[in-house]
Scaffold this motif. Structure first.
Motif, PDB file in Angstrom:
ATOM      1  N   THR A 202       1.144  -0.989   0.257  1.00 27.98           N
ATOM      2  CA  THR A 202      -0.163  -0.015   0.329  1.00 27.98           C
ATOM      3  C   THR A 202       1.021   1.201   0.168  1.00 27.98           C
ATOM      4  O   THR A 202       0.620   2.007  -0.419  1.00 27.98           O
ATOM      5  CB  THR A 202      -1.422  -0.417   1.060  1.00 27.98           C
TER       6      THR A 202
ATOM      7  N   ALA B 184       1.380   4.130  -2.801  1.00 29.21           N
ATOM      8  CA  ALA B 184       1.027   5.425  -2.602  1.00 29.21           C
ATOM      9  C   ALA B 184       1.452   6.198  -3.136  1.00 29.21           C
ATOM     10  O   ALA B 184       2.184   7.113  -3.830  1.00 29.21           O
ATOM     11  CB  ALA B 184       0.621   5.714  -1.180  1.00 29.21           C
TER      12      ALA B 184
ATOM     13  N   SER C 174      -4.936   7.204  -3.517  1.00 28.86           N
ATOM     14  CA  SER C 174      -5.388   6.911  -2.544  1.00 28.86           C
ATOM     15  C   SER C 174      -5.941   6.941  -1.676  1.00 28.86           C
ATOM     16  O   SER C 174      -6.652   8.237  -2.009  1.00 28.86           O
ATOM     17  CB  SER C 174      -3.030   7.746  -1.592  1.00 28.86           C
TER      18      SER C 174
ATOM     19  N   ASP D 255      -9.561   2.447   3.231  1.00 25.63           N
ATOM     20  CA  ASP D 255      -8.528   1.833   2.577  1.00 25.63           C
ATOM     21  C   ASP D 255      -8.332   0.576   2.107  1.00 25.63           C
ATOM     22  O   ASP D 255      -8.457  -1.077   2.430  1.00 25.63           O
ATOM     23  CB  ASP D 255      -7.160   2.074   3.738  1.00 25.63           C
TER      24      ASP D 255
END
Length: 84
Positions: free
Chosen positions: A33, A37, A44, A82
């Protein structure tokens, strides 16, 4: 650009003296992740950016805004859970 300033995300992590692994652990997300990003590979989510701004000790807006010439443009950021 994906709606965030991926260079600012990486620069903030480096300035905070964190490895990708340490940043991921402190932000409660995966290394992938963080990598995505920082590379601009994916959009994001706002929740992730908020956690990263806390971990890195920088204002959230510094990770959301992009600079184009002499003006600052507010970028779109996906809001929601997320995804890792």
């Amino acid at each position: 650009m994906d709606g965030t300033n991926s260079k600012a995300i990486r620069d903030a992590r480096v300035a905070a003296g964190l490895t990708i692994e340490a940043a991921a652990q402190q932000a409660g997300c995966s290394v992938r992740t963080i990598t995505r990003a920082e590379s601009g590979e994916s959009n994001s989510r706002a929740a992730l950016l908020a956690r990263l701004s806390d971990v890195y000790g920088v204002p959230l807006k510094s990770l959301i805004h992009t600079h184009q010439g002499n003006r600052m443009a507010r970028s779109r950021v996906k809001v929601g859970k997320d995804s890792e």
